[in-house]
Design a protein around this motif. Structure first.
Motif, PDB file in Angstrom:
ATOM      1  N   SER A 181       0.855  -1.189   0.000  1.00 21.49           N
ATOM      2  CA  SER A 181       0.000   0.000   0.000  1.00 21.49           C
ATOM      3  C   SER A 181       0.890   1.237   0.000  1.00 21.49           C
ATOM      4  N   PHE A 182       0.417   2.299  -0.640  1.00 20.34           N
ATOM      5  CA  PHE A 182       1.110   3.584  -0.516  1.00 20.34           C
ATOM      6  C   PHE A 182       0.131   4.713  -0.745  1.00 20.34           C
ATOM      7  N   ASN A 183       0.450   5.841  -0.137  1.00 17.64           N
ATOM      8  CA  ASN A 183      -0.341   7.053  -0.254  1.00 17.64           C
ATOM      9  C   ASN A 183       0.628   8.215  -0.471  1.00 17.64           C
ATOM     10  N   MET A 184       0.506   8.888  -1.614  1.00 15.98           N
ATOM     11  CA  MET A 184       1.339  10.052  -1.924  1.00 15.98           C
ATOM     12  C   MET A 184       0.455  11.283  -1.877  1.00 15.98           C
ATOM     13  N   LYS A 185       0.819  12.264  -1.067  1.00 11.88           N
ATOM     14  CA  LYS A 185       0.050  13.505  -0.975  1.00 11.88           C
ATOM     15  C   LYS A 185       0.934  14.659  -1.425  1.00 11.88           C
TER      16      LYS A 185
END
Length: 107
Positions: free
Chosen positions: A33-37
């Protein structure tokens, strides 16, 4: 064996204020999983990554493809500097499990 994350994302997906979020994507090493903001207006991109824990790849790379005109100045995982190539690829090979990254960026 190499795990490559976010290599084919569109540069527009990280325009200021946008987010790229992938949850429990299956890989040959296990779920990732990854989240880039994108916070380009503040000069940074924040990334939370959850790397596989069961089967560890020999190499792990994450690419942050910024909109045209933007460059990564440095990347840190906490206080530790992370190697980033000119194309925006961060070498995460020495890390395991959950990881918080901060990419400092500039025009």
């Amino acid at each position: 064996e190499t795990l490559q994350l976010a290599f084919a994302t569109s540069r527009r997906w990280l325009e200021d204020g946008k987010t790229i979020s992938i949850q429990k994507a299956p890989t040959s090493f296990g779920a990732v999983s990854f989240n880039m903001k994108s916070k380009l207006g503040e000069g940074r991109v924040e990334v939370h990554v959850e790397l596989p824990e069961k089967k560890t790849p020999a190499k792990t790379f994450l690419r942050v493809r910024l909109p045209d005109g933007w460059k990564i100045q440095q990347c840190k995982a906490g206080e530790e500097k992370v190697t980033v190539l000119a194309d925006g690829t961060a070498d995460l090979s020495k890390f395991r499990g959950a990881l918080q990254l901060e990419f400092l960026v500039a025009k």
